[in-house]
Design a protein around this motif. Structure first.
Motif, mmCIF file in Angstrom:
data_model
loop_
_atom_site.group_PDB
_atom_site.id
_atom_site.type_symbol
_atom_site.label_atom_id
_atom_site.label_comp_id
_atom_site.label_asym_id
_atom_site.label_seq_id
_atom_site.Cartn_x
_atom_site.Cartn_y
_atom_site.Cartn_z
ATOM 1 N N ALA A 107 0.835 -1.204 0.000
ATOM 2 C CA ALA A 107 0.000 0.000 0.000
ATOM 3 C C ALA A 107 0.864 1.245 0.000
ATOM 4 C CB ALA A 107 -0.909 -0.009 1.219
ATOM 5 N N ASP A 108 2.119 1.135 0.430
ATOM 6 C CA ASP A 108 3.004 2.297 0.385
ATOM 7 C C ASP A 108 3.941 2.269 -0.822
ATOM 8 O OD1 ASP A 108 4.400 0.189 1.488
ATOM 9 O OD2 ASP A 108 5.472 1.404 2.964
ATOM 10 N N SER A 161 -0.317 5.537 -4.998
ATOM 11 C CA SER A 161 -0.759 6.937 -4.904
ATOM 12 C C SER A 161 -2.215 7.054 -5.328
ATOM 13 C CB SER A 161 0.063 7.833 -5.826
ATOM 14 O OG SER A 161 1.369 7.930 -5.384
ATOM 15 N N PHE A 162 -2.524 6.391 -6.447
ATOM 16 C CA PHE A 162 -3.891 6.433 -6.976
ATOM 17 C C PHE A 162 -4.864 5.847 -5.938
ATOM 18 C CE2 PHE A 162 -7.134 4.269 -9.797
ATOM 19 C CZ PHE A 162 -7.840 5.430 -10.078
ATOM 20 N N ALA A 163 -4.489 4.716 -5.373
ATOM 21 C CA ALA A 163 -5.354 4.091 -4.370
ATOM 22 C C ALA A 163 -5.500 5.019 -3.164
ATOM 23 C CB ALA A 163 -4.773 2.744 -3.948
ATOM 24 N N LYS A 203 -5.236 13.673 3.883
ATOM 25 C CA LYS A 203 -4.003 12.894 3.970
ATOM 26 C C LYS A 203 -4.160 11.647 3.136
ATOM 27 C CE LYS A 203 -3.531 14.029 8.864
ATOM 28 N NZ LYS A 203 -3.159 13.512 10.171
ATOM 29 N N THR A 204 -3.090 11.146 2.614
ATOM 30 C CA THR A 204 -3.153 9.877 1.892
ATOM 31 C C THR A 204 -2.155 8.923 2.543
ATOM 32 O OG1 THR A 204 -1.535 10.685 0.310
ATOM 33 C CG2 THR A 204 -3.846 10.970 -0.279
ATOM 34 N N ALA A 210 0.491 9.818 -1.600
ATOM 35 C CA ALA A 210 0.217 10.729 -2.722
ATOM 36 C C ALA A 210 0.524 12.169 -2.334
ATOM 37 C CB ALA A 210 -1.219 10.593 -3.193
ATOM 38 N N MET A 211 -0.161 12.672 -1.346
ATOM 39 C CA MET A 211 0.109 14.039 -0.907
ATOM 40 C C MET A 211 -0.658 14.345 0.364
ATOM 41 S SD MET A 211 -2.277 16.092 -3.536
ATOM 42 C CE MET A 211 -3.767 16.742 -2.918
#
Ligand SMILES: Nc1nc2c(ncn2[C@@H]2O[C@H](COP(=O)(O)OP(=O)(O)OP(=O)(O)O)[C@@H](O)[C@H]2O)c(=O)[nH]1
Ligand SMILES: [Mg+2]
Lengths: 307, 139, 186
Positions: free
Chosen positions: B38-39, B64-66, C31-32, C50-51
């Motif tokens: 997941a990371d 990132s998308f997830a 938050k991601t 992501a960001m």
């Protein structure tokens, strides 16, 4: 630059001593100093007794118990011709003759601070020395973990206030006071410069620095963030600094003196065009970002506010 | 990198590689599969024919998308996001979150235009189930 | 519509970007976070994938938008995307590590955000740092002819982050001064 030293009335042991010292000191000084023998035809004449020399020569007398500048051209060097005293002497002469002095006049505090600065820069890092103020021990300086640091029985505030007031001298053979050195010399010089310097800087020049001071580590006041931002990004005059930061002209000059003492790469150049002078007074409005930054400062309660 | 990490030993990676390759080659509408933490670390992938792909970047992008999808779902009061879809003229990309005992992972399936939403989702669900079971069993 | 000015939080994994943004944002930040499988690099539960996005409202029209990058290098494809249009960056760095790692991080982030670096629009905020770490960074900057401020700041401490923002804003404001002199400088 080459510079010469001669002597009057010294014995051959003392002449040898001068030559020996110079071998070491020439790696530390700006100029290359050579000993040219007995006589008075040199940039610096070392004597046992006061003499009158022709022209520009500086005279250093082997008397008293250490280095002291008596007048513009007259110094005392101590009786025993120690290497440290000779170093102080040469640095002082070089300081006097530097071609484009940054400051149009130097305050007593800054002289003390800059001699501490020059002394550290010139000394081998294996040495330690003591700073005496009005002949009383003030602090000891030694090289520790890559930096010159000061140790003292007194508080930082006391050390700084002493250094800012009195006549300082160095003792190169102090006895170990068995204290840890906690205060970096840079921090000391910064505070001496930023708080106590009354150096005058030219109003017709612009200044720039090539490193930021250490915020949070060294003494700082709110206007210093803006002065650092300004002078680290571009050349600007004293007036520019005053307008941009809200500090007084004296504070701006002290700030720049402190930058110089802490080797932050202070540069100076003449103002290019007369119209430059007024530029910061009439900023063109870039309202959007400007308003926003102003708003942020207000909202976050930041220290400096223009209006 | 996690490939060499305690959490994902080489024997498990080999097993995953082979399962992913089996699925990819048995399903005509499936171009390739990628499994990542997941990371964003690549764990395993099938070997796509005829294309060079950078699975380090693909794994990072998939996670990132997830991550963004999950946050968007949460922001719109749908907290338990399971997966997300990217639609293209030439096919679909489907991301699924896998929660296992030892690790959170992201499975990405890339489908060509022989596929459709229903088949793509159904296929990826099956693959997700196999992988999750395998990861859960593994100590 | 709200007009946002973008400030970026950069720095390696575990530096405290998410923590800092959470600490000063008016809204709860977006938050991601995903479970962290690289506990040997930074021993914490989650990491940004992501960001981060937070906001400080100035008034009903204006805000400062706070963007945090995901610090792990495999996410570097996102860095230039997030950097677009940023006024400047706060570069957070955890100094509880070796000098070598600190220097590598300085080099990596100063290079990857070279537009901001060249415009002196980065403030370096060191956490879990002592004065030696500050000197190390200061010296590194000098050796590389980079002119940026360095200070110690704890990303969990609002006042510290505001102090860093203040430095960043001070540098941005220099750019708002008339153009003429800026050309002469340097
Ligand atoms: N003790 C201590 N902990 C700190 C300090 N600064 C940060 N932390 C902790 O370090 C961790 C930082 O984690 P994050 O904020 O997730 O770091 P990040 O920069 O967002 O990292 P990535 O998203 O993984 O790139 C948090 O658990 C903070 O509480 C500090 O000065 N002292
Ligand atoms: Mg984060």
């Amino acid at each position: 630059m080459n510079a010469t030293i001669s002597s009057i009335g010294l014995n051959s042991y003392e002449e040898g001593l001068i030559q020996g010292h110079l071998k070491i000191l020439n790696t530390k000084t700006r100029d290359f100093w050579s000993y040219v023998g007995a006589g008075d035809d040199a940039d610096l004449v070392i004597t046992r007794k006061p003499v009158s020399t022709s022209g520009e020569a500086k005279v250093a007398i082997l008397a008293e118990d250490g280095f002291r500048k008596a007048k513009n051209n007259l110094y005392y060097l101590g009786e025993s011709l120690r290497i440290f005293s000779l170093l102080e002497l040469l640095l002082d002469i070089e300081h006097d003759t530097s071609e484009d002095p940054l400051f149009s006049s130097s305050s007593i505090t800054t002289c003390a601070a800059s001699s501490i600065h020059d002394f550290c820069a010139a000394l081998p890092t294996s040495e330690r020395f003591e700073i005496l103020v009005n002949n009383q021990p003030c602090c000891q300086v030694l090289f520790d973990q890559g930096e010159w640091k000061a140790a003292s029985h007194q508080t930082k505030t006391d050390v700084i206030s002493q250094l800012s007031n009195g006549h300082i001298r160095f003792n190169e053979q102090p006895s170990d006071i068995g204290l840890a050195a906690t205060l970096t010399v840079k921090e000391l010089l910064w505070e001496l410069g930023a708080k106590h310097s009354t150096n005058r800087l030219s109003q017709t020049h612009q200044y720039r620095i090539s490193s930021w001071p250490l915020f949070g580590t060294w003494y700082s006041a709110p206007y210093m963030a803006r002065l650092s931002a300004l002078y680290s990004k571009r050349f600007a005059s004293i007036d520019d600094g005053v307008r941009f930061s809200g500090a007084s002209p004296a504070q701006v000059q002290a700030f720049l003196s402190a930058c110089h003492l802490c080797d932050l790469g202070l540069q100076k150049r003449p103002v290019l065009e007369p119209s430059d002078k007024d530029q910061l007074a009439r900023p063109e409005p870039q309202t959007l970002t400007k308003g926003l930054l102003h708003g942020l400062r207000k909202k976050l309660g930041m220290a400096f506010s223009h209006d | 990198m996690l490939g060499e990490n305690l959490a994902f030993p080489p024997t498990l990676k080999m097993k995953c590689d082979s399962v992913l390759n089996d699925f990819a080659s048995s399903e005509n509408h499936l171009s390739f599969l990628s499994l990542s933490t997941a990371d964003g670390y690549s764990l395993s992938h099938s070997d796509p024919a005829h294309v060079e792909l950078n699975f380090r970047r693909i794994s990072a992008m998939a996670s990132s998308f997830a991550g963004i999808s999950k946050e968007l779902a949460r922001e719109t009061h749908h907290p338990a996001m399971e997966g997300s879809i990217i639609e293209c003229q030439t096919g679909f990309l489907v991301c699924r979150l896998l929660k296992t005992e030892h690790l959170d992972a992201v499975l990405l399936g890339v489908f060509n235009n022989e596929s459709n939403h229903g088949i793509a989702l159904w296929t990826l669900n099956n693959i997700a189930k196999s992988i999750t079971d395998m990861l859960n069993v593994y100590k | 519509m709200i007009n946002g000015t973008k400030i970026l939080f950069i720095g390696p994994m575990g530096a405290g970007k998410t923590t800092a943004i959470t600490c000063i944002s008016d809204d709860p930040p977006i938050k991601t976070e995903a479970s962290n499988s690289a506990r040997h690099i930074s021993d914490k539960q989650t990491t940004t994938v992501a960001m981060d996005f937070g906001r400080i409202y100035m008034d009903q029209f204006n805000a400062i938008d706070l963007y945090g990058i995901p610090g792990q290098e495999h996410f570097d494809f996102l860095w230039p995307i997030l950097e677009k249009g940023a006024l400047g960056a706060i570069f957070l760095l955890n100094c509880d590590t070796t000098d070598q790692i600190i220097q590598n991080s300085l080099e990596k982030f100063c290079n990857d955000f070279s537009r901001l670096r060249d415009n002196s629009a980065i403030v370096i905020a060191l956490n879990r740092a002592n004065e030696n770490a500050v000197s190390l960074c200061h010296n590194w900057l000098r050796e590389n002819n980079i002119v940026l401020p360095v200070l110690m700041a704890d990303p969990r401490n609002r006042d510290d982050i505001i102090m860093t923002l203040e430095l960043l804003i001070a540098t941005a404001e220099v750019d708002l001064l008339p153009e003429g002199e800026i050309h002469d400088a340097g």
